[in-house]
Write an enzyme that holds these catalytic residues in place. Structure first.
Site, PDB file in Angstrom:
ATOM      1  CG  HIS A 423       2.165  46.841  83.140  1.00 54.88           C
ATOM      2  ND1 HIS A 423       2.220  48.216  83.026  1.00 54.88           N
ATOM      3  CD2 HIS A 423       2.372  46.367  81.872  1.00 54.88           C
ATOM      4  CE1 HIS A 423       2.450  48.564  81.774  1.00 54.88           C
ATOM      5  NE2 HIS A 423       2.549  47.455  81.051  1.00 54.88           N
ATOM      6  CB  CYS A 442       2.678  44.656  78.497  1.00 55.90           C
ATOM      7  SG  CYS A 442       4.069  43.503  78.544  1.00 55.90           S
TER       8      CYS A 442
END
Length: 510
Positions: A423, A442
């Site tokens: 992301h 992440c």
């Protein structure tokens, strides 16, 4: 031991074929009470009988090639069993016990072929979680057929090559390994300096030691004077090259991190190279359409139609919340994403933050919802935050789209049971750091807008046109073809002819 001496004497006096056929048809190849431990005694009997009861390893180059592959596995610390067999082989070789050596080399080759065949399936466990402590099964029937054919043609070296990685990066690692190993006994002084930092113009008390340490990693020292005693511009260029090779900030300032890598022992470098050479067995070989994230390298690559079309810095998980080695598929690009806060982050980070600052949720644009399957919003003022035990919190949290959203403006969705994905991020200043282990697992991508545009363009879509329509709305754009995403852990690899080294941020090399 007596039997082996008799055998060697007999081999020297009699035609090997006739004598071996008569002797081994009655006695067998594997001694019942042999001091040498074989993993596959029955298979050995069959192989030697199928080879006209002849010894197999007549070419020491071929057996040395097998020993070298075992040495890499041993240095990497992957299998105590294979390490033991390597030590036995070396003992038998040095003791001129060629009969036992021949049997053990064949037995070990079977184990090596099995290891190579199973690495794709079990390598993630072997290289990152648990060592190989149990005997490996026999290699496949196809592998056994290959072995028998190679025995007959006396091309065992070609067979070993078949079960060994052959890509350019692997070969560069091996070349560097051999160069370092050839100088393992060279005495190279440690580099020391009188002050914490050294810059151009400063006196260098250990300039010669610095030059020798730079030479160890093949830094180009052409044109550098060795006799002067200060830090000059030519030497600064060499130090910057060294810093880039090790993922450090290439500022030419000799500080603690640069000194730590300068004084890395040859033994440690061989370990690093061996571990990563073996890990290359499990990484993706094709570079058609794929995304590869190397966690210790803090980098990602996007390949499309066989070409690298995007390369970017990334931020990965910190030590307590590491980014896992895994494979997933990117199925959609989400614009202006919302963020469903993972339970662990909610419990360990956000609830304690709210207890310290009642306005924290408003500042971060976080809503409390009844559950992931419910859209009912809970008024945070109705919650007794000071008496709430975080682990007993009954609700969920969702951060809404916006400039402060933890996912930034783009989420690259890769459905998996670990909730790990790529992301954007609003904290773009963190990309300026050479070490970027800051996330909760992440992967944050620098220039995420460029990646989004490329992913969509390669699917026949235009990001700018889509953004004009959706404005600030949360929108998921499915990809027509899913893209494999491989998150790997490589602390040494080849790049532009130089082996690159990186810190083992999760301590997985040992």
């Amino acid at each position: 031991m007596l039997r082996s001496g008799i055998l060697l004497f007999a081999f020297s006096l009699m035609p090997s074929t006739v004598w071996a056929e008569n002797y081994f048809e009655q006695i067998g190849w594997v001694e019942p009470n042999s001091a040498v431990e074989y993993q596959y005694p029955q298979q050995l009997e069959e192989l030697y009988r199928s080879n006209d009861n002849q010894l197999i390893w007549f070419d020491l180059h071929q057996s040395s090639q097998l020993e070298f592959q075992l040495e890499l596995i041993d240095k990497a610390g992957i299998s105590p069993i294979l390490s033991k067999q390597l030590n036995q082989l070396r003992y038998l070789r040095n003791s001129n016990l060629w009969y036992q050596y021949d049997l053990l080399a064949t037995d070990t080759l079977l184990a090596y072929m099995s290891y190579a065949e199973l690495a794709k399936q079990y390598g993630k466990t072997w290289f990152f979680e648990e060592k190989i402590t149990q005997p490996l099964p026999l290699p496949s029937e196809a592998a056994l057929a290959d072995l028998k054919g190679s025995m007959q043609s006396q091309q065992l070296d070609a067979l070993i090559d078949t079960y060994t990685p052959d890509d350019d990066s692997y070969q560069a690692l091996i070349s560097t390994y051999l160069r370092i190993a050839s100088r393992i006994y060279d005495v190279v002084p440690l580099y020391t300096q009188s002050t914490r930092l050294k810059r151009v113009g400063d006196i260098l008390e250990s300039r010669e030691a610095l030059l020798q340490r730079l030479e160890q990693v093949d830094v180009d020292l052409v044109g550098i004077e060795r006799e002067i005693g200060y830090y000059d511009n030519q030497l600064e260029d060499a130090v910057k090259q060294f810093q880039r090779i090790h993922g450090l900030k290439a500022d030419g300032i000799i500080g603690p991190n640069t000194i730590r890598w300068l004084n890395k022992s040859s033994k440690d470098r061989l370990k690093i190279i061996a571990v990563n050479a073996e890990r290359s067995r499990i990484w993706p070989e094709q570079r058609n359409t794929i995304i590869v994230v190397n966690v210790p390298g803090y980098e990602m690559e996007y390949w499309f139609a066989g070409e690298q079309v995007f390369k970017s810095q990334v931020i990965v998980g910190r030590q307590k919340r590491p980014t896992p080695v895994m494979t997933s598929n990117l199925d959609s690009v989400i614009l202006n994403p919302t963020w469903n806060v993972p339970w662990k982050i909610m419990v360990e980070d956000i609830i304690p933050a709210v207890q310290q600052d009642p306005n924290y949720l408003d500042k971060q644009n976080i809503k409390i919802i009844k559950s992931w399957t419910s859209s009912q919003i809970i008024n945070p003022n109705m919650i007794d935050w000071y008496h709430t035990h975080p682990k007993a919190f009954p609700y969920r949290m969702r951060q809404m789209s916006g400039a402060n959203n933890a996912l930034g403006l783009y989420k690259f969705n890769t459905p998996n049971d670990r909730a790990i994905f790529l992301h954007d991020t609003p904290s773009k200043h963190l990309f300026e750091q050479p070490s970027r282990a800051f996330s909760s697992g992440c992967v944050r991508v620098k220039d995420a807008d460029q990646l989004a545009a490329l992913l969509l363009a390669n699917q026949g879509l235009n990001l700018e046109e889509i953004q004009q329509i959706t404005t600030q709305d949360n929108k998921s754009i499915p990809l027509r073809e899913r893209i494999p995403v491989h998150i790997i852990y490589q602390t040494a690899w080849s790049e532009e002819g130089k082996v690159q080294y990186r810190d083992d941020i999760y301590r997985l090399d040992y």
